[in-house]
Design an enzyme around this catalytic site. Structure first.
Site, short mmCIF file in Angstrom:
data_model
loop_
_atom_site.label_atom_id
_atom_site.label_comp_id
_atom_site.label_asym_id
_atom_site.label_seq_id
_atom_site.Cartn_x
_atom_site.Cartn_y
_atom_site.Cartn_z
N CYS A 82 0.84 -1.20 0.00
CA CYS A 82 0.00 0.00 0.00
C CYS A 82 0.89 1.26 0.00
O CYS A 82 1.62 1.49 -0.94
CB CYS A 82 -0.98 -0.04 1.16
N HIS A 188 -3.80 -5.27 0.08
CA HIS A 188 -3.41 -5.71 1.43
C HIS A 188 -3.39 -7.23 1.49
O HIS A 188 -4.45 -7.86 1.63
CB HIS A 188 -4.38 -5.15 2.47
N GLU A 190 -2.58 -9.09 3.91
CA GLU A 190 -3.05 -9.55 5.21
C GLU A 190 -4.58 -9.59 5.30
O GLU A 190 -5.14 -10.17 6.24
CB GLU A 190 -2.48 -8.68 6.33
#
Length: 207
Positions: A82, A188, A190
């Site tokens: 990001c 992202h 995660e």
């Protein structure tokens, strides 16, 4: 064996990334200490927030100068996520400070005129991605399912050969850029379930 250093400078969902590493038995450390960088083989640079404050924090803390040695001199792989990806560019429309310039390009706001009346910025949610040439980073990744995005700016890469994958949002926007061992991901991992896990596992195999 690879040892991942998740760089902790007060930005990004560090714990979620660490949880992935623990479940997948990826050796890792969370640190902002340059001394800890010396024993790492790979670096993950997360980021949530604005360009200028983030790059300033890296500079003032001494993290940036230490990373320059590990990444540019010792050529250890790094992946920015990001805003961490945006920092790899020469600069950003979001701020006035210079970026790292490790991958030539400029961070630009997504053009809203291409989006129609809806949706608007930020680009948020799951999106499929596309690639013209296979990269080992995407081994085992379901491109149609894609990744979870949350951003209003994108990395406008100067060299087309540095673009690994794009996401369609008004136009084809680079979402993975790579120059050798230096990598940026707009989404992202995660928050991207099995695809994000696979990407991180593939990254720690980068030499």
């Amino acid at each position: 064996m690879a040892k991942l250093c998740i760089i902790d400078y007060g930005s990004g969902n560090i714990r979620a990334i660490a949880n992935i590493c623990e479940r997948e038995r990826i050796p890792f450390v969370i640190s902002a200490e340059p001394e800890a960088f010396k024993t790492a083989t790979h670096f993950l640079l997360p980021g949530v927030g604005a360009f200028d404050p983030t790059i300033a924090t890296l500079q003032v803390s001494g993290i940036l100068s230490a990373l320059e040695v590990e990444v540019l001199v010792k050529r250890k792989p790094i992946m920015g996520i990001c805003v961490g990806m945006h920092l790899l560019a020469n600069g950003s429309d979001e701020g006035a400070r210079r970026g790292l310039g490790w991958i030539p390009g400029h961070v630009t706001q997504i053009e809203t005129s291409t989006l129609g009346p809806s949706p608007h910025l930020p680009h948020m949610g799951w999106n499929s991605i596309a690639t013209e040439e296979f990269d080992p980073l995407l081994r085992g990744v379901d491109l149609r399912r894609g990744f979870y995005f949350l951003h209003s700016f994108f990395f406008d890469a100067q060299n087309p050969e540095d673009i690994v994958a794009t996401v369609s949002y008004g136009s084809a926007l680079p979402c993975i850029v790579r120059k050798g061992h230096i990598i940026g991901a707009q989404f992202h991992p995660e928050k991207s379930h099995s695809n994000g896990i696979r990407l991180i596992k593939n990254f720690v195999e980068v030499e």
